[in-house]
Design an enzyme around this catalytic site. Structure first.
Site, short mmCIF file in Angstrom:
data_model
loop_
_atom_site.label_atom_id
_atom_site.label_comp_id
_atom_site.label_asym_id
_atom_site.label_seq_id
_atom_site.Cartn_x
_atom_site.Cartn_y
_atom_site.Cartn_z
CE LYS A 112 -3.78 -2.31 2.36
NZ LYS A 112 -4.25 -2.81 3.63
CD GLN A 164 -3.81 -4.81 6.57
OE1 GLN A 164 -3.85 -3.77 5.91
NE2 GLN A 164 -4.12 -5.98 6.06
CG ASP A 223 -10.51 -0.95 4.58
OD1 ASP A 223 -10.00 -1.39 3.54
OD2 ASP A 223 -9.98 -1.01 5.70
N1 GUN Z 1 -6.91 -7.31 5.68
C1 GUN Z 1 -7.02 -8.03 4.55
N2 GUN Z 1 -7.64 -7.31 3.59
C2 GUN Z 1 -7.93 -6.11 4.15
C3 GUN Z 1 -8.56 -4.93 3.65
O1 GUN Z 1 -9.02 -4.84 2.49
N3 GUN Z 1 -8.67 -3.90 4.51
C4 GUN Z 1 -8.20 -3.97 5.78
N4 GUN Z 1 -8.36 -2.92 6.58
N5 GUN Z 1 -7.62 -5.05 6.29
C5 GUN Z 1 -7.48 -6.11 5.45
#
Ligand code: GUN
Length: 284
Positions: free
Chosen positions: A53, A97, A120
């Site tokens: 990211k 996350q 998200d």
């Molecule tokens: N963990 C795995 N995929 C994601 C996601 O798309 N967003 C977040 N916040 N955590 C994750």
């Protein structure tokens, strides 16, 4: 029939180049899109996602802050931090996350993030907006999948779509987005009896179960579109999806690989949502 492979990494790069240009224009108007990522603990998979990211944000010109907290962080500490991030006018997107350590209730955290900064798309308000087809932040992986299908002009309206897996992050929302595109959607999951009877009727199959080689060629309808959301690490250290790619490829019309499939699209849609949030806050 040998399927056309839909390379998410190629589409993701194209979209990121366009976003980069968009961010240049925003900056000229004094708008610097900013995403804050909160990472708790040392889970290697989470660290690797977060690194991806950061790298993509840098390329596009989205400012990306990473707040790392220890595994034993309390729920209150995290909720207080989210309050601060919600109030910070320079931040357009907040991503905590997942998964979180056991002492922190995930749903409380999701609901603490301001819906306006929920890039998200996990907040119940945003899920409700998605459900009713309103403009909102769409969850990144499902949004990436729909974008991949549209990039190949794959018809969804009136098609039978089967979603295997019913997680809040992928399965449930991708089924909803397919429904919003007028597909006829069936959810299959671990309690489904005789799953093959549904898969064999499916024009579009989305597989998000986290089991290597779960979808076999024998189950797939000839000419189906197969989207693989799995990321499984094999004993030799290599990554593989939930689909028996080599064999299913010979039967499908379109198929996504792992890696270089859905994964790069997820991060791209996160950046899309962050830029969208920045534009909305400034009424651009
Ligand atoms: N963990 C795995 N995929 C994601 C996601 O798309 N967003 C977040 N916040 N955590 C994750």
């Amino acid at each position: 029939m040998t399927a056309e492979v839909i390379y998410g990494n190629v589409l993701a790069e194209k979209l990121r180049i366009d976003m980069k240009d968009e961010v240049i224009l925003l900056r000229e108007q004094g708008i610097q899109p900013k995403l804050t990522v909160v990472l708790i603990g040392d889970d290697p998979a989470s660290k690797s996602y977060v690194k991806g990211k950061q790298k993509a944000s840098e390329f596009v010109g989205v400012e990306s802050d990473l707040i790392e907290l220890p595994e034993n962080t309390t729920e209150k500490t995290l909720l207080d931090l989210i309050d601060q991030l919600n109030a910070d006018q320079t931040i357009h997107g907040i991503l905590v996350q997942l998964p979180l350590p056991d002492q922190i209730r995930e749903q409380l955290v999701i609901e603490a993030i301001s819906p306006e900064k929920d890039v998200d798309g996990f907040h119940p308000i945003n899920i409700g907006r998605m459900l009713t087809g309103k403009d909102t932040f769409l969850p990144c992986t499902p949004f990436g999948i729909i974008t991949m299908l549209k990039s190949k002009n794959i018809e969804m309206s009136g098609k039978n779509a089967v979603v295997i897996g019913r997680s809040n992050i992928v399965g449930k929302p991708v089924g909803q987005l397919l429904l919003n595109e007028n597909a006829t959607v069936t959810y299959c999951h671990s309690r489904t009896k005789n799953m093959d009877q549904f898969i064999k009727e499916a024009d579009i199959v989305i597989v998000a179960v986290g089991i290597a080689h779960f979808l076999r060629a024998e189950a797939v309808k000839p000419g189906a579109v197969v989207i693989d959301v799995g990321i499984n690490r094999l004993e030799d250290g290599s990554l593989t999806g939930d689909v028996d790619f080599e064999n299913v490829k010979e039967k499908a019309s379109f198929i996504t690989p792992v890696p270089k499939g859905v994964g790069p699209m997820t991060i791209t849609m996160l950046l899309h949502n962050t830029i969208k949030s920045a534009k909305k806050i400034y009424h651009v």
